[in-house]
Design a protein around this motif. Structure first.
Motif, short mmCIF file in Angstrom:
data_model
loop_
_atom_site.label_atom_id
_atom_site.label_comp_id
_atom_site.label_asym_id
_atom_site.label_seq_id
_atom_site.Cartn_x
_atom_site.Cartn_y
_atom_site.Cartn_z
N SER A 138 15.50 -14.94 -44.30
CA SER A 138 16.30 -13.73 -44.11
C SER A 138 17.47 -13.76 -45.07
O SER A 138 17.93 -14.83 -45.49
CB SER A 138 16.81 -13.67 -42.67
OG SER A 138 17.76 -12.63 -42.50
N GLN A 139 17.98 -12.58 -45.39
CA GLN A 139 19.25 -12.52 -46.12
C GLN A 139 20.36 -13.19 -45.30
O GLN A 139 21.34 -13.68 -45.86
CB GLN A 139 19.63 -11.07 -46.42
CG GLN A 139 18.77 -10.41 -47.49
CD GLN A 139 18.99 -11.01 -48.87
OE1 GLN A 139 20.11 -11.38 -49.23
NE2 GLN A 139 17.93 -11.12 -49.65
N LYS A 142 21.45 -16.55 -46.31
CA LYS A 142 22.29 -16.69 -47.49
C LYS A 142 23.70 -16.13 -47.27
O LYS A 142 24.65 -16.59 -47.88
CB LYS A 142 21.65 -15.96 -48.68
CG LYS A 142 20.33 -16.57 -49.12
CD LYS A 142 19.87 -15.97 -50.43
CE LYS A 142 18.68 -16.74 -50.99
NZ LYS A 142 18.32 -16.29 -52.34
N ASN A 180 13.29 -13.39 -48.14
CA ASN A 180 14.61 -13.13 -47.59
C ASN A 180 14.86 -11.63 -47.49
O ASN A 180 15.51 -11.03 -48.36
CB ASN A 180 15.69 -13.78 -48.46
CG ASN A 180 15.44 -15.26 -48.66
OD1 ASN A 180 15.31 -16.00 -47.71
ND2 ASN A 180 15.35 -15.69 -49.92
N GLY A 182 16.34 -8.06 -45.82
CA GLY A 182 17.39 -7.49 -44.99
C GLY A 182 16.72 -6.92 -43.74
O GLY A 182 15.58 -7.25 -43.44
N ASN A 228 13.52 -11.46 -52.51
CA ASN A 228 14.77 -11.01 -51.91
C ASN A 228 14.78 -9.49 -51.85
O ASN A 228 14.68 -8.81 -52.88
CB ASN A 228 15.96 -11.51 -52.73
CG ASN A 228 16.12 -13.01 -52.67
OD1 ASN A 228 16.53 -13.57 -51.67
ND2 ASN A 228 15.77 -13.69 -53.76
N MET A 233 21.11 -5.70 -51.68
CA MET A 233 21.62 -6.68 -50.73
C MET A 233 21.57 -8.08 -51.33
O MET A 233 22.44 -8.92 -51.10
CB MET A 233 20.82 -6.63 -49.42
CG MET A 233 21.39 -7.49 -48.32
SD MET A 233 20.52 -7.28 -46.73
CE MET A 233 21.10 -5.65 -46.27
N SER A 234 20.54 -8.33 -52.12
CA SER A 234 20.42 -9.62 -52.80
C SER A 234 21.59 -9.83 -53.76
O SER A 234 22.13 -10.93 -53.87
CB SER A 234 19.09 -9.69 -53.57
OG SER A 234 18.98 -10.90 -54.29
N THR A 237 24.52 -10.99 -51.74
CA THR A 237 24.50 -12.40 -51.35
C THR A 237 24.84 -13.30 -52.53
O THR A 237 25.50 -14.34 -52.37
CB THR A 237 23.13 -12.80 -50.77
OG1 THR A 237 22.11 -12.57 -51.75
CG2 THR A 237 22.81 -12.00 -49.52
#
Length: 258
Positions: A138-139, A142, A180, A182, A228, A233-234, A237
């Motif tokens: 998951s995000q 991270k 990963n 969201g 990701n 969103m990646s 992070t």
């Protein structure tokens, strides 16, 4: 005929949500899927849908909290080309309000069950000098956020385990990929977000489960290190990993959407 024709893929947490969509996506590419979850009735419904489409599917009810049973399930399946560790859940509560029972359950499912299934498949894959382990993280693994201390801790553990495992398996023919994402539009939030406030806040940004499943399926049996999602969103992070204090100050309100 498809890219995964005759490949044997074991998917945990396959009674709904992303796991179910992964089953359909893999079968569409010709795979023979083996589905595990606690809810046998829902697994049978998924199987019925797959067989109606001409696909191959076997159902093996299995609660990953009972990690000691993972090896028995693997023996029932036989050879496994791809393991997708998808089973997992979260509960959004503050650290002060979280119970020890919730802590135990989340680690049993999200971490210990994942490790047990992986260990059950590794000897077979190493002997064949080929295989792929895909761990749905998951995000949150991270970038931790308020009200997700336990869930984030489990996903941090998954990433740490996967990264070490990838290095151990270098040169063996067995690949390790972490996914990963969201928030995804699934029933995950019926447990995680009982008040519905988080879903209302981020609903318009939620990922489509079918598209996530297709993205994961597209990298099966490749050496892809990570997926990701979503891209923006990646980037967030990555910014957090480089400048944690700055990011917390800049995005503090956003991180408290739960």
């Amino acid at each position: 005929m498809g890219r995964l024709t005759d490949k044997r893929i074991w998917i945990t947490g396959a009674s709904g949500g992303l796991g179910e969509r992964l089953a359909y996506s893999c079968v569409a590419e010709g795979a023979h899927v083996f589905l595990s979850a606690r809810r046998e009735d829902r697994l049978q419904e998924v199987k019925n849908t797959i067989t109606a489409r001409g696909g191959r599917c076997d159902v093996i009810p299995f609660d990953v909290r009972h990690a000691e049973e993972a090896e028995n399930v693997r023996r029932l399946i036989g050879h496994v080309d791809v393991l997708i560790n998808n089973a997992g859940f979260g509960i959004f509560e503050t650290a002060a309000d979280s119970s020890l029972d919730d802590m135990k359950s989340m680690f049993e499912v999200n971490v210990f069950g994942l490790i047990a299934c992986t260990k059950a498949c590794l000897p077979v894959m190493l002997h064949a000098k080929s295989g792929h382990i895909i761990n749905i993280a998951s995000q949150a693994g991270k970038l931790a956020t308020p009200k997700s201390s336990l869930y984030s801790a489990t996903k941090h553990a998954v990433l740490g385990y996967s990264n070490a495992l990838r290095l151990e398996l270098a040169g063996t023919g067995v690949a390790v990929t972490t996914v990963n994402p969201g928030p995804i539009k699934t029933d995950f939030f019926t447990i995680a977000d009982k008040e519905g406030s988080y879903v209302k806040s981020v609903g318009r940004w939620m990922l489509d489960a079918d598209r996530v499943a297709e993205r994961i399926t597209s990298v099966i049996l490749t050496d892809k290190r990570e997926i990701n999602l979503p891209g923006w969103m990646s980037l967030g992070t990555k910014l957090y990993q480089l400048f944690p204090s700055f990011t917390e100050k800049l995005a503090g309100r956003v991180l408290k959407k739960k």
